[in-house]
Design a protein around this motif. Structure first.
Motif, mmCIF file in Angstrom:
data_model
loop_
_atom_site.group_PDB
_atom_site.id
_atom_site.type_symbol
_atom_site.label_atom_id
_atom_site.label_comp_id
_atom_site.label_asym_id
_atom_site.label_seq_id
_atom_site.Cartn_x
_atom_site.Cartn_y
_atom_site.Cartn_z
ATOM 1 N N MET A 1 0.848 -1.192 0.000
ATOM 2 C CA MET A 1 0.000 0.000 0.000
ATOM 3 C C MET A 1 0.884 1.243 0.000
ATOM 4 O O MET A 1 1.830 1.341 0.773
ATOM 5 N N GLN A 3 1.871 5.250 0.504
ATOM 6 C CA GLN A 3 1.748 6.048 1.724
ATOM 7 C C GLN A 3 0.482 6.894 1.744
ATOM 8 O O GLN A 3 -0.199 6.989 2.772
ATOM 9 N N HIS A 5 -2.346 6.321 0.364
ATOM 10 C CA HIS A 5 -3.513 5.481 0.635
ATOM 11 C C HIS A 5 -3.676 5.256 2.133
ATOM 12 O O HIS A 5 -4.802 5.245 2.652
ATOM 13 N N GLU A 6 -2.563 5.075 2.820
ATOM 14 C CA GLU A 6 -2.626 4.906 4.277
ATOM 15 C C GLU A 6 -3.181 6.157 4.951
ATOM 16 O O GLU A 6 -3.982 6.067 5.895
ATOM 17 N N HIS A 7 -2.782 7.318 4.469
ATOM 18 C CA HIS A 7 -3.285 8.566 5.049
ATOM 19 C C HIS A 7 -4.778 8.739 4.770
ATOM 20 O O HIS A 7 -5.522 9.224 5.639
ATOM 21 N N ILE A 9 -6.991 6.335 4.370
ATOM 22 C CA ILE A 9 -7.717 5.389 5.220
ATOM 23 C C ILE A 9 -7.736 5.862 6.669
ATOM 24 O O ILE A 9 -8.766 5.786 7.358
ATOM 25 N N SER A 10 -6.609 6.376 7.141
ATOM 26 C CA SER A 10 -6.571 6.868 8.527
ATOM 27 C C SER A 10 -7.502 8.062 8.719
ATOM 28 O O SER A 10 -8.161 8.186 9.761
ATOM 29 N N LEU A 32 -7.242 1.281 -3.242
ATOM 30 C CA LEU A 32 -7.671 1.908 -1.991
ATOM 31 C C LEU A 32 -8.909 1.211 -1.435
ATOM 32 O O LEU A 32 -8.989 0.921 -0.231
ATOM 33 N N SER A 35 -7.978 -2.183 -0.003
ATOM 34 C CA SER A 35 -7.350 -2.070 1.317
ATOM 35 C C SER A 35 -8.382 -1.820 2.407
ATOM 36 O O SER A 35 -8.268 -2.342 3.526
ATOM 37 N N LEU A 39 -9.717 -4.381 5.883
ATOM 38 C CA LEU A 39 -9.836 -3.949 7.278
ATOM 39 C C LEU A 39 -11.183 -4.309 7.894
ATOM 40 O O LEU A 39 -11.341 -4.231 9.116
ATOM 41 N N TYR A 191 1.913 14.057 0.075
ATOM 42 C CA TYR A 191 2.112 12.608 0.143
ATOM 43 C C TYR A 191 1.948 11.953 -1.228
ATOM 44 O O TYR A 191 2.676 11.006 -1.566
ATOM 45 N N ASP A 195 4.996 9.940 -3.397
ATOM 46 C CA ASP A 195 4.870 8.564 -3.883
ATOM 47 C C ASP A 195 5.032 8.479 -5.396
ATOM 48 O O ASP A 195 5.614 7.519 -5.915
#
Length: 389
Positions: A1, A3, A5-7, A9-10, A32, A35, A39, A191, A195
């Protein structure tokens, strides 16, 4: 994943109500979504994916399978279709799994009380740019929100240009989905750009030149737009209150919209389709539109005709003014046709219609690019054969 995408989702997980995410196109929306699905746990309740196109479904499923090629995927989404019986759909809604479903099936099950709203953990809505106040998806969200306050709504769109169409499109989309947070992720976001710059692609900028007639049409359309803007400033001094504007001003705004379409269609349509569209405009808007009576509007029609055909005279079977670089066809027009009435004709000469059928420049450029790719592949194949030998 990646970076960013992580932001994303968070950020979504921070708000229990969900949010609307608008990404630039090409930022792997399907990855996305995949992912997010990983979860989800069945103990949370059933997760429904709404308004997904067939290509999006296949992309999400293939991404999930690639992430776990050897083992079983615990939460691989399936699809609820109208072929399933009502009691079977009821058991699926209560299973806590993830399902693709259409808005039509979901609204029918909601209105007939076949769906236990308390068993639904959340909705993931794709293509949020297509939603409106009267869409079925908005009605579904309204019903689910009224029965299940803990339900989260996560809407996604990778068509940012569609979110600016109309009046306050993004705000109205948030309102119909009962959401408060709007998450923008353009390519220039920190971000995202980081990437993308890690493994930048080799970009070749190919500019497509316009033909002389296309440039003439473009120049004429811009002149007509300028004339409409001057007329608008003269009539109402750009009063921003729409309902107080006069009929002529509203027509000028509509004309500007039509002229913008003409500029867009100039590079999208072929010469024949573009001329046909212009003829339809002349027939439908000739009495109420203002732009058709502008000084430069006749150039638009003249240049559009020249891209398709033009008239000439043949003296003794020889066409006068024939272009050698364009492959043309000739055919005699009957003496009674209207097209020949306004053209000068000699006693021994007839009117000849010369079909130009100008090719769109983009196809020529595309052909050159494909030929270049083919040449590169042949060179690579030859070099590999030489290395083997």
């Amino acid at each position: 994943m990646v970076q960013f995408h992580e932001h994303i989702i968070s950020d979504l997980l921070e708000d229990p109500n969900g949010g609307l995410v608008v990404l630039s196109s090409g930022l792997a929306l399907h990855k996305l979504i995949a992912s997010l699905l990983l979860l989800h746990h069945p103990s949370q309740g059933t997760l429904l994916l709404l308004s997904a196109s067939p290509s999006q479904k296949s992309s999400i499923l293939s991404t999930l399978q690639l992430q776990n090629p050897n083992g079983e995927i615990p939460n691989l989404p399936s699809e609820i279709t109208s072929d399933l019986l009502a009691h079977h759909r009821l058991s699926l809604y209560s299973s806590g799994c993830t399902f693709f479903i259409t808005a039509r099936i979901l609204i029918v099950d909601l209105l007939t009380s076949r769906l236990p709203t308390s068993a639904i953990a959340g909705l993931i809505i794709l293509n949020a740019h297509s939603l409106s106040d009267t869409s079925t998806e908005a009605f579904i969200v309204r019903i689910l929100r009224s029965f299940n306050r803990s339900l989260y709504i996560r809407a996604f769109s990778d068509k940012p240009h569609a979110m600016v169409s109309g009046f306050a499109k993004a705000e109205r989309t948030l309102k119909c989905l009962y959401l408060r947070k709007l998450h923008f992720w353009p390519r220039f976001q920190v971000y995202v750009s980081q990437d993308l710059e890690r493994d930048p692609p080799e970009v070749v900028d190919v500019r497509v030149p316009m033909s002389a007639h296309m440039k003439g049409i473009q120049k004429a359309v811009i002149e007509v737009m300028d004339a409409c803007l001057k007329e608008m400033r003269k009539t109402n001094k750009l009063d921003p209150i729409w309902h107080t504007l006069g009929k002529r001003t509203k027509q000028l705004v509509s004309d500007l919209k039509t002229l913008r379409k003409l500029l867009d269609y100039l590079v999208r349509y072929d010469a024949v389709t573009y001329l046909k569209y212009l003829d339809s405009l002349r027939a439908s808007e000739s009495f109420r539109s203002v732009w058709i009576f502008a000084e430069s509007s006749y150039k638009i029609f003249e240049y559009a005709k020249k891209r398709v055909y033009h008239f000439g005279r043949s003296d003794g079977g020889k066409l006068v003014g024939q272009c050698k670089s364009v492959a043309t066809k000739k055919r005699k027009l009957e003496d009674g046709k209207k097209e020949t009435d306004s053209l000068p004709m000699g006693t021994n000469s007839g009117v000849v219609l010369e079909e130009v059928l100008e090719e769109a420049p983009k196809w020529k450029v595309l052909r050159e690019v494909l030929e270049e790719i083919e040449e590169e592949r042949e060179k690579q194949a030859l070099s590999k054969e030489e290395l083997v030998n």
